[in-house]
Enzyme design. Structure first.
Site, PDB file in Angstrom:
ATOM      1  N   LYS A 150       0.849  -1.177   0.000  1.00 34.65           N
ATOM      2  CA  LYS A 150       0.000   0.000   0.000  1.00 34.65           C
ATOM      3  C   LYS A 150       0.895   1.241   0.000  1.00 34.65           C
ATOM      4  O   LYS A 150       1.816   1.349   0.822  1.00 34.65           O
ATOM      5  CB  LYS A 150      -0.892   0.016   1.242  1.00 34.65           C
ATOM      6  CG  LYS A 150      -1.912  -1.115   1.292  1.00 34.65           C
ATOM      7  CD  LYS A 150      -3.028  -0.917   0.291  1.00 34.65           C
ATOM      8  CE  LYS A 150      -4.147  -1.926   0.506  1.00 34.65           C
ATOM      9  NZ  LYS A 150      -5.281  -1.705  -0.420  1.00 34.65           N
ATOM     10  N   LYS A 246     -14.253  -8.044  -6.294  1.00 30.90           N
ATOM     11  CA  LYS A 246     -14.560  -8.116  -4.865  1.00 30.90           C
ATOM     12  C   LYS A 246     -16.063  -8.345  -4.725  1.00 30.90           C
ATOM     13  O   LYS A 246     -16.868  -7.637  -5.337  1.00 30.90           O
ATOM     14  CB  LYS A 246     -14.160  -6.829  -4.146  1.00 30.90           C
ATOM     15  CG  LYS A 246     -12.655  -6.590  -4.082  1.00 30.90           C
ATOM     16  CD  LYS A 246     -12.341  -5.272  -3.386  1.00 30.90           C
ATOM     17  CE  LYS A 246     -10.842  -5.032  -3.286  1.00 30.90           C
ATOM     18  NZ  LYS A 246     -10.517  -3.691  -2.741  1.00 30.90           N
TER      19      LYS A 246
END
Length: 329
Positions: A150, A246
């Site tokens: 990230k 997702k």
């Protein structure tokens, strides 16, 4: 036989903060749905996500609005036609899959026509921190097959270099969570190649990615926030090289499988991801993950305590839940 529907908010504390470009999470707030027929119950979980205008309250309200449809016996296809994609529909859809599996005494894998999910490589996440701290975190994961890094727009080069130096042999996914702009994406291309990054995930904000149609990246770019359902794919196939499926975005396993098929039909790579969640969110996602090039289902690994019988991380390889946890009779 009459159906019953229950929905509740459950909170799972994290073992450590989960920092991304959008903010910091210290707990996973989920919606747990139970749909019953007689003595048989099916379970599903959804994670309301503020990025998409969702909250625990709005998800519970959406489920309540669907109560009469569900309790009157609606199936998964009818649910797709009556509710928009999102966490509320995901929880209901997955509960219906689980209920059908238990009533029919067939597994979800059998219902889909695929083998049961098995052990698979799944990315472990290094969250945003000072580059030195990210390097230390990566060193602890250097044995794993895949790391997701990230980053934000403040020090992405230093962050990526620190992770790669600490974990020289792992596959790397870099995820800016929409925090970059076109200038930074272009400037980072040579570094991404040099650092052997396998995939760059949603670098720029959804809705500001039109310029990617005329851009040839040095590293494949994966759509995340820009893609939700199968209908999104034809346009995105002109901008991206892969999509991140997702279940909370797609609105359930039913829609997620359709999105995965559409991605493949349009020549796109496939990734299966998740929100920070319990294993009840991950068990259905495994049926998409087994079709994918990249898997990022480490949400439950961040929990202080998961649901009993859930998935297990074994050195960057995810083991499926215990028999009977979800989707099996």
């Amino acid at each position: 036989m009459p159906r019953t529907l229950r929905a509740q908010h459950d909170r799972f504390e994290l073992s450590q903060p989960f920092r991304i470009a959008r903010g910091v999470k210290t707990a996973a707030d989920v919606i747990t749905v139970t749909i019953g027929e007689g003595q048989v119950e099916g379970l599903g979980e959804g994670v309301p996500y503020p990025r998409y205008g969702e909250s625990v309250e709005s998800a519970l309200a959406a489920i309540e609005q669907a109560r009469s449809v569900i309790e009157s016996g609606a199936g998964r296809e009818e649910l797709l036609a009556t509710m928009p994609a999102g966490a509320a529909r995901n929880a209901l859809d997955c509960a219906l899959w689980d209920l059908e599996a238990r009533l029919s005494r067939r597994s979800v894998a059998e219902m889909i026509g695929n083998p049961a999910p098995g052990r698979l490589a799944s990315a472990l996440t290094v969250v945003i921190d000072a580059p030195e701290a990210m390097g230390r975190a990566a060193a602890a994961l250097a044995h794993a097959p895949l790391i997701k890094v990230k980053v934000d727009a403040d020090a992405p080069e230093a962050q990526i270099r620190a992770v790669r130096a600490a974990a020289p042999h792992v596959g790397l996914i870099v995820d800016p969570n929409e925090s970059w702009d076109r200038k930074l994406v272009e400037a980072m291309q040579s570094l991404l190649v040099e650092q052997r990054v396998a995939l760059l995930e949603q670098p720029v904000p959804a809705g500001e990615d039109e310029w990617l149609e005329d851009f040839t990246p040095s590293v494949p770019i994966c759509a995340d926030e820009s893609v939700h359902i199968a209908a999104d794919v034809p346009l995105l196939a002109r901008r991206y090289q892969a999509v991140n499926v997702k279940l909370d975005k797609a609105g359930g396993l039913t829609s997620a499988l359709a999105l995965a098929r559409a991605a493949r039909e349009n020549g796109l790579g496939l990734m299966t991801g998740c929100m920070v969640s319990s294993s009840l969110s991950i068990a259905p996602a495994l049926h998409v993950a087994r079709l994918s090039d990249f898997v990022d289902l480490d949400g439950p690994i961040w929990l202080r305590e998961d649901r009993a019988g859930g998935v297990i991380d074994e050195g960057g390889f995810l083991l499926p839940p215990a028999p009977g946890f979800w989707g099996t009779s």
